[in-house]
Design a protein around this motif. Structure first.
Motif, PDB file in Angstrom:
ATOM      1  N   ARG A  99      37.757  44.251  24.149  1.00 19.44           N
ATOM      2  CA  ARG A  99      37.861  42.900  24.716  1.00 19.44           C
ATOM      3  C   ARG A  99      37.086  42.805  26.028  1.00 19.44           C
ATOM      4  O   ARG A  99      36.308  41.883  26.248  1.00 19.44           O
ATOM      5  CB  ARG A  99      39.324  42.538  24.949  1.00 19.44           C
ATOM      6  CG  ARG A  99      39.487  41.159  25.593  1.00 19.44           C
ATOM      7  CD  ARG A  99      40.799  41.023  26.308  1.00 19.44           C
ATOM      8  NE  ARG A  99      40.832  41.861  27.497  1.00 19.44           N
ATOM      9  CZ  ARG A  99      41.592  41.626  28.541  1.00 19.44           C
ATOM     10  NH1 ARG A  99      42.415  40.609  28.550  1.00 19.44           N
ATOM     11  NH2 ARG A  99      41.581  42.414  29.587  1.00 19.44           N
ATOM     12  N   ASP A 100      37.284  43.797  26.889  1.00 20.66           N
ATOM     13  CA  ASP A 100      36.574  43.806  28.168  1.00 20.66           C
ATOM     14  C   ASP A 100      35.067  43.858  27.950  1.00 20.66           C
ATOM     15  O   ASP A 100      34.303  43.181  28.640  1.00 20.66           O
ATOM     16  CB  ASP A 100      37.031  44.980  29.026  1.00 20.66           C
ATOM     17  CG  ASP A 100      38.472  44.828  29.511  1.00 20.66           C
ATOM     18  OD1 ASP A 100      39.066  43.740  29.340  1.00 20.66           O
ATOM     19  OD2 ASP A 100      39.006  45.820  30.057  1.00 20.66           O
ATOM     20  N   HIS A 101      34.635  44.647  26.981  1.00 21.30           N
ATOM     21  CA  HIS A 101      33.215  44.744  26.651  1.00 21.30           C
ATOM     22  C   HIS A 101      32.683  43.392  26.167  1.00 21.30           C
ATOM     23  O   HIS A 101      31.589  42.969  26.552  1.00 21.30           O
ATOM     24  CB  HIS A 101      32.986  45.830  25.594  1.00 21.30           C
ATOM     25  CG  HIS A 101      31.567  46.035  25.227  1.00 21.30           C
ATOM     26  ND1 HIS A 101      30.618  46.510  26.113  1.00 21.30           N
ATOM     27  CD2 HIS A 101      30.902  45.804  24.060  1.00 21.30           C
ATOM     28  CE1 HIS A 101      29.447  46.566  25.506  1.00 21.30           C
ATOM     29  NE2 HIS A 101      29.588  46.145  24.261  1.00 21.30           N
ATOM     30  N   LEU A 102      33.457  42.699  25.340  1.00 19.90           N
ATOM     31  CA  LEU A 102      33.069  41.373  24.862  1.00 19.90           C
ATOM     32  C   LEU A 102      32.885  40.414  26.039  1.00 19.90           C
ATOM     33  O   LEU A 102      31.897  39.680  26.111  1.00 19.90           O
ATOM     34  CB  LEU A 102      34.115  40.828  23.888  1.00 19.90           C
ATOM     35  CG  LEU A 102      33.884  39.411  23.360  1.00 19.90           C
ATOM     36  CD1 LEU A 102      32.617  39.347  22.516  1.00 19.90           C
ATOM     37  CD2 LEU A 102      35.088  38.950  22.550  1.00 19.90           C
ATOM     38  N   PHE A 103      33.821  40.424  26.982  1.00 22.74           N
ATOM     39  CA  PHE A 103      33.706  39.558  28.148  1.00 22.74           C
ATOM     40  C   PHE A 103      32.443  39.869  28.948  1.00 22.74           C
ATOM     41  O   PHE A 103      31.744  38.962  29.397  1.00 22.74           O
ATOM     42  CB  PHE A 103      34.955  39.666  29.036  1.00 22.74           C
ATOM     43  CG  PHE A 103      36.043  38.706  28.653  1.00 22.74           C
ATOM     44  CD1 PHE A 103      36.162  37.487  29.296  1.00 22.74           C
ATOM     45  CD2 PHE A 103      36.945  39.011  27.643  1.00 22.74           C
ATOM     46  CE1 PHE A 103      37.165  36.591  28.947  1.00 22.74           C
ATOM     47  CE2 PHE A 103      37.941  38.127  27.287  1.00 22.74           C
ATOM     48  CZ  PHE A 103      38.055  36.906  27.936  1.00 22.74           C
ATOM     49  N   ALA A 146      36.537  39.932  32.720  1.00 23.63           N
ATOM     50  CA  ALA A 146      37.675  40.098  31.813  1.00 23.63           C
ATOM     51  C   ALA A 146      38.969  39.791  32.561  1.00 23.63           C
ATOM     52  O   ALA A 146      39.130  40.198  33.708  1.00 23.63           O
ATOM     53  CB  ALA A 146      37.708  41.509  31.257  1.00 23.63           C
ATOM     54  N   PRO A 147      39.875  39.057  31.910  1.00 23.87           N
ATOM     55  CA  PRO A 147      41.168  38.805  32.555  1.00 23.87           C
ATOM     56  C   PRO A 147      41.967  40.102  32.669  1.00 23.87           C
ATOM     57  O   PRO A 147      41.682  41.075  31.961  1.00 23.87           O
ATOM     58  CB  PRO A 147      41.853  37.816  31.612  1.00 23.87           C
ATOM     59  CG  PRO A 147      41.068  37.791  30.364  1.00 23.87           C
ATOM     60  CD  PRO A 147      39.753  38.441  30.622  1.00 23.87           C
ATOM     61  N   PRO A 148      42.963  40.117  33.530  1.00 22.28           N
ATOM     62  CA  PRO A 148      43.794  41.322  33.659  1.00 22.28           C
ATOM     63  C   PRO A 148      44.435  41.694  32.327  1.00 22.28           C
ATOM     64  O   PRO A 148      44.712  40.824  31.495  1.00 22.28           O
ATOM     65  CB  PRO A 148      44.866  40.929  34.671  1.00 22.28           C
ATOM     66  CG  PRO A 148      44.374  39.686  35.336  1.00 22.28           C
ATOM     67  CD  PRO A 148      43.397  39.044  34.410  1.00 22.28           C
ATOM     68  N   ALA A 149      44.678  42.965  32.142  1.00 21.79           N
ATOM     69  CA  ALA A 149      45.273  43.454  30.893  1.00 21.79           C
ATOM     70  C   ALA A 149      46.632  42.820  30.623  1.00 21.79           C
ATOM     71  O   ALA A 149      47.017  42.647  29.475  1.00 21.79           O
ATOM     72  CB  ALA A 149      45.405  44.965  30.926  1.00 21.79           C
TER      73      ALA A 149
END
Length: 106
Positions: free
Chosen positions: A81-85, A92-95
């Protein structure tokens, strides 16, 4: 936004999922490996045309909401997800705000 890398990432993740992984019926006449573009679009709540344009490197930058919906639809891990952002050009929003289906790396 790195359109080429984004397109490759989306295709790779779409092809890695099977319809049964996301609660869809896998019919006998599937010509595509993994999910179809329209299935991902439906799961993400976006138009099939817009999703196709993302994979074809022709779409404008997706919003944070669309990026989050794509991460959820593609069942991405937190790292994915972070990579996508990053590929899309957002922070990336916080986990702690990740949907419940996102977990530690596979």
């Amino acid at each position: 936004m790195d359109k080429k890398e984004l397109a490759a990432f989306l295709r790779q993740r779409r092809e890695a999922l099977r319809p049964r992984d996301v609660g869809l019926v896998e019919g006998p006449r599937r010509r595509t490996r993994g999910l179809r573009r329209e299935e991902v679009a439906q799961l993400a709540g976006m138009s099939t045309d817009y999703y196709a344009r993302l994979e074809q490197q022709r779409a404008p930058q997706p919003s944070v909401q669309i990026t989050t919906a794509l991460a959820r639809a593609l069942r991405l891990t937190l790292d994915e997800r972070d990579h996508l952002f990053v590929l899309i050009g957002h922070n990336a929003p916080p986990a702690s705000t990740a949907p419940p289906n996102m977990s530690a790396p596979r």
